[in-house]
Each structure stands twice: as structure tokens, then as C-alpha cells.
Design a protein around this motif. Structure first.
Motif, PDB file in Angstrom:
ATOM      1  N   ALA A   1     -33.781  -5.486 -24.195  1.00 14.06           N
ATOM      2  CA  ALA A   1     -35.185  -5.540 -23.791  1.00 14.06           C
ATOM      3  C   ALA A   1     -35.698  -6.968 -23.776  1.00 14.06           C
ATOM      4  O   ALA A   1     -36.599  -7.318 -22.989  1.00 14.06           O
TER       5      ALA A   1
ATOM      6  N   PRO B   1     -31.576   5.172 -15.556  1.00  8.58           N
ATOM      7  CA  PRO B   1     -32.346   6.314 -15.049  1.00  8.58           C
ATOM      8  C   PRO B   1     -32.215   7.586 -15.874  1.00  8.58           C
ATOM      9  O   PRO B   1     -32.984   8.527 -15.699  1.00  8.58           O
TER      10      PRO B   1
ATOM     11  N   SER C   1     -27.885   0.101 -21.320  1.00 10.12           N
ATOM     12  CA  SER C   1     -28.742  -0.755 -20.508  1.00 10.12           C
ATOM     13  C   SER C   1     -30.170  -0.666 -21.009  1.00 10.12           C
ATOM     14  O   SER C   1     -30.511   0.189 -21.835  1.00 10.12           O
ATOM     15  N   ALA C   2     -31.024  -1.543 -20.497  1.00 14.20           N
ATOM     16  CA  ALA C   2     -32.430  -1.546 -20.908  1.00 14.20           C
ATOM     17  C   ALA C   2     -33.315  -0.708 -20.006  1.00 14.20           C
ATOM     18  O   ALA C   2     -34.476  -0.457 -20.331  1.00 14.20           O
ATOM     19  N   ASN C   3     -32.775  -0.269 -18.874  1.00 15.74           N
ATOM     20  CA  ASN C   3     -33.638   0.418 -17.911  1.00 15.74           C
ATOM     21  C   ASN C   3     -32.884   1.444 -17.065  1.00 15.74           C
ATOM     22  O   ASN C   3     -33.122   1.546 -15.858  1.00 15.74           O
TER      23      ASN C   3
ATOM     24  N   PRO D   1     -32.335  -8.555 -16.240  1.00 14.22           N
ATOM     25  CA  PRO D   1     -32.592  -7.112 -16.254  1.00 14.22           C
ATOM     26  C   PRO D   1     -31.340  -6.264 -16.034  1.00 14.22           C
ATOM     27  O   PRO D   1     -31.355  -5.064 -16.294  1.00 14.22           O
ATOM     28  N   ASP D   2     -30.276  -6.890 -15.571  1.00 12.16           N
ATOM     29  CA  ASP D   2     -29.033  -6.162 -15.328  1.00 12.16           C
ATOM     30  C   ASP D   2     -28.041  -6.277 -16.483  1.00 12.16           C
ATOM     31  O   ASP D   2     -26.915  -5.784 -16.389  1.00 12.16           O
TER      32      ASP D   2
ATOM     33  N   MET E   1     -36.500   0.827 -20.926  1.00 16.02           N
ATOM     34  CA  MET E   1     -36.257   1.778 -22.011  1.00 16.02           C
ATOM     35  C   MET E   1     -34.748   1.928 -22.228  1.00 16.02           C
ATOM     36  O   MET E   1     -33.995   2.122 -21.273  1.00 16.02           O
ATOM     37  N   THR E   2     -34.294   1.809 -23.469  1.00 15.48           N
ATOM     38  CA  THR E   2     -32.870   1.878 -23.789  1.00 15.48           C
ATOM     39  C   THR E   2     -32.231   3.139 -23.219  1.00 15.48           C
ATOM     40  O   THR E   2     -32.751   4.244 -23.393  1.00 15.48           O
ATOM     41  N   SER E   3     -31.102   2.965 -22.513  1.00 16.85           N
ATOM     42  CA  SER E   3     -30.449   4.096 -21.853  1.00 16.85           C
ATOM     43  C   SER E   3     -28.946   4.035 -22.044  1.00 16.85           C
ATOM     44  O   SER E   3     -28.356   2.950 -22.134  1.00 16.85           O
TER      45      SER E   3
ATOM     46  N   ARG F   1     -32.262   8.349 -21.699  1.00 16.53           N
ATOM     47  CA  ARG F   1     -33.159   7.310 -22.204  1.00 16.53           C
ATOM     48  C   ARG F   1     -33.579   7.630 -23.642  1.00 16.53           C
ATOM     49  O   ARG F   1     -33.898   8.766 -23.963  1.00 16.53           O
TER      50      ARG F   1
ATOM     51  N   GLU G   1     -25.681   4.271 -20.269  1.00 15.89           N
ATOM     52  CA  GLU G   1     -25.114   4.234 -18.927  1.00 15.89           C
ATOM     53  C   GLU G   1     -23.846   5.075 -18.856  1.00 15.89           C
ATOM     54  O   GLU G   1     -23.579   5.732 -17.852  1.00 15.89           O
TER      55      GLU G   1
END
Length: 309
Positions: A129, A174, A170-172, A134-135, A1-3, A177, A5
Motif C-alpha cells: 500500500a 480484483p 497485490s495491493a489492488n 501500483p503493480d 486493498m490487500t488481495s 480482498r 493474486e
């Protein structure tokens, strides 16, 4: 999920609206309207700084970028204006070189006016996405240089500032979001965005209704309602428009962050992110809380994004 950072902003020194009377050709009545009614007291301006220098000043404050340059796959330039530098100068390429991001895919998004910043965030999230790494990260740069007289103000609506923001996406992540995003353009068949008298009347007629519709659509996308929002981070067009919008939407005025209107002017598509950084520094965003970013631009473009801190 777009976040998100990290977010940083650069706000050049602000000057009183009164000092713009002669450069913009403002009348006494217009100065009073902008300052007393609209709440635009001071405007960020950087006459001695280029667009590239302004963008680098914002990116230079993005501490989370240091040491992670190799993870940046995309650099997305959000432009409220199509033209912000004389051909063949490319401020974006200058920034890319200065930041050492030669390996990244670099491009601009435009044509959504001051709603382009939220569009760029959505585009960055879509690309990440689909990225096999993933990073991977995206760097979004938002804000504009008032390069021409046309870009310096919108008659009887707002005065433009030159604040810039940099977002590491980022895509993921914490936190922060993106739970929902919606955009809409109510454009003319001829593609003209200038506010001639007829266009200004039409823009005023539809503005509040379309903005409310887009906000409700974004909230529905996120699966929450207006009452769930802790805070609204709007574009800093003027105080009156958000007083009316708050009443229409049933959002108390103390939940709409308007503190920067008097300090910065309307910094194109950077406003919601400038307001985010201010709100976070003031401790107005609680962990797990929902907040709304929203913008509108010339050409009758509208956008809203719902995020969770």
C-alpha cells in the motif's frame, strides 16, 4: 486493498499417526486421542527434503509468478518457529536465489506462532500500500520444517505437518480482498511460550474466548457479521477445538472447513492457505462471498482475517 493474486501449496506424503508412536514417544492413549477424537489420521512429513526444498516446491506451483518476477518487491517469510535450520544456513536466501528474486527486499516475520501466516499477509499488504509502484507484488512463504523434537508436536493438542504455501499478494487485486484483520497476543511477562502444566491450563482457559473476540473484531473491521460468512478456513489444530468454537460463535459445522485435518496434520502457519486452495478447488468459494481465515499459536497468539472472494 490487500488481495490474494494466487495461492499454491506443497503437501509432502503423509504417514499414519500410528507410525509416529515411537519417534514421538506416544502412548496408546495419546494415539487414540489424536486419531479418534482429534481427527488427526495422517501427517505430512518430508524427512528427505530441506526447508528450502519444501518452500521451492510450493513456490514452483505458483503459476502466476512465472514471468512476473520483476514485479515482486518483497519476499516475506512467515515462520511459526524462530529456528528452522542450523546456523548459518538461510533457507530463505536459498529460495530467493533459486527464484531469481535478488532485487526484492527479503525478510522473515515470527513470534506469532502459527498465527504468523496471517500477520505476514497483513505486513505484505501494508508494504504494498505504501509502495510507489501500483503493480508491485509480494511473495509470502508460509510453513515450517520440524527441525527439532520440540517442533514436532504439541503434547495432547496436535501433531505438526510440513506442508508449505506460497502466496502472491497485490495491493489492488480484483478478488480475494482482505476486508478486516485483527491479532492479539496474551503473552507471559517472561516471554516463555512452552506449555508447562501451568501454561497449558491457562491456554485452555482463555483459548475459546480470546479466539472468539479476535474473530468478532475482524468481522467488525470488515463491516459484516458471523451470519454473512460462507466459510471458515481455520488452522488445522484438531477437530474438537473447532467443534467447540463453531458452537460458541454460532457457525454451523458445515461452514467450517475441516477436511484437511485428517490428511495433513497441523502445518503451522500455512494451514489457512492450504485450506483456501482446497476449498477453491472444491468450488466452495462463490464470487463475492465472504470467508474467514483464522489461526492461533504457542505464546497465546491469535489472528483472524476476513476476505471477499
Amino acid at each position: 486493498m490487500t488481495s490474494l493474486e494466487a495461492v499454491s501449496s506443497y503437501l509432502p506424503p503423509a504417514i499414519p499417526v500410528e507410525e509416529l508412536r515411537e519417534p514421538l514417544g506416544l502412548t496408546d492413549q495419546q494415539v487414540r486421542r489424536f486419531t479418534r477424537l482429534y481427527g488427526l489420521e495422517r501427517i505430512c512429513q518430508a524427512p528427505d527434503q530441506s526447508e528450502a526444498e519444501l518452500l521451492l516446491a510450493a513456490a514452483g506451483k505458483l503459476e502466476a509468478l512465472a514471468g512476473q518476477e520483476d514485479r515482486v518487491r518483497y519476499v516475506v517469510r512467515a515462520k511459526g518457529l524462530r529456528t528452522t535450520a542450523p546456523y548459518p544456513v538461510s533457507p530463505l536466501q536459498q529460495v530467493r536465489e533459486a527464484l531469481g528474486l535478488r532485487h526484492a527486499t527479503v525478510f522473515s516475520v515470527a513470534d506469532h506462532g502459527c498465527a504468523t501466516g496471517l500477520l505476514a499477509l497483513d505486513v505484505a499488504g501494508t508494504l504494498l500500500a505504501a509502495d510507489p509502484d501500483p503493480d508491485a507484488l509480494a511473495l509470502v512463504l508460509a510453513g515450517d520444517k520440524t527441525f527439532t523434537p520440540f517442533s514436532q508436536w504439541v503434547e495432547d493438542v496436535s501433531i505438526m505437518g510440513e506442508g508449505m504455501t506460497a502466496l502472491l499478494v497485490s495491493a489492488n487485486g480484483p478478488r480475494d480482498r482482505v476486508l478486516g484483520y485483527r491479532a492479539r497476543i496474551i503473552g507471559r511477562d517472561d516471554g516463555v511460550i512452552d506449555l508447562d502444566p501451568e501454561g497449558a491450563r491457562e491456554a485452555k482457559r482463555i483459548y475459546q474466548d480470546v479466539m472468539a473476540d479476535v474473530i468478532h473484531d475482524a468481522l467488525a473491521d470488515a463491516g459484516i457479521g458471523v451470519g454473512d460468512l460462507d466459510l471458515v478456513l481455520p488452522h488445522n489444530v484438531n477437530r474438537v477445538s473447532w467443534t467447540v468454537a463453531g458452537k460458541n460463535l454460532g457457525i454451523p459445522q458445515d461452514r467450517i472447513f475441516l477436511e484437511n485435518i485428517a490428511k495433513t496434520g497441523h502445518c503451522f502457519c500455512a494451514d489457512p492457505f492450504v485450506n483456501y486452495q482446497s476449498a477453491r478447488e472444491l468450488g466452495l468459494l462463490r464470487p463475492g462471498g465472504f470467508y474467514l481465515m483464522t489461526s492461533a499459536g504457542l505464546g497465546q497468539s491469535f489472528a483472524a482475517a476476513v476476505l471477499q472472494h
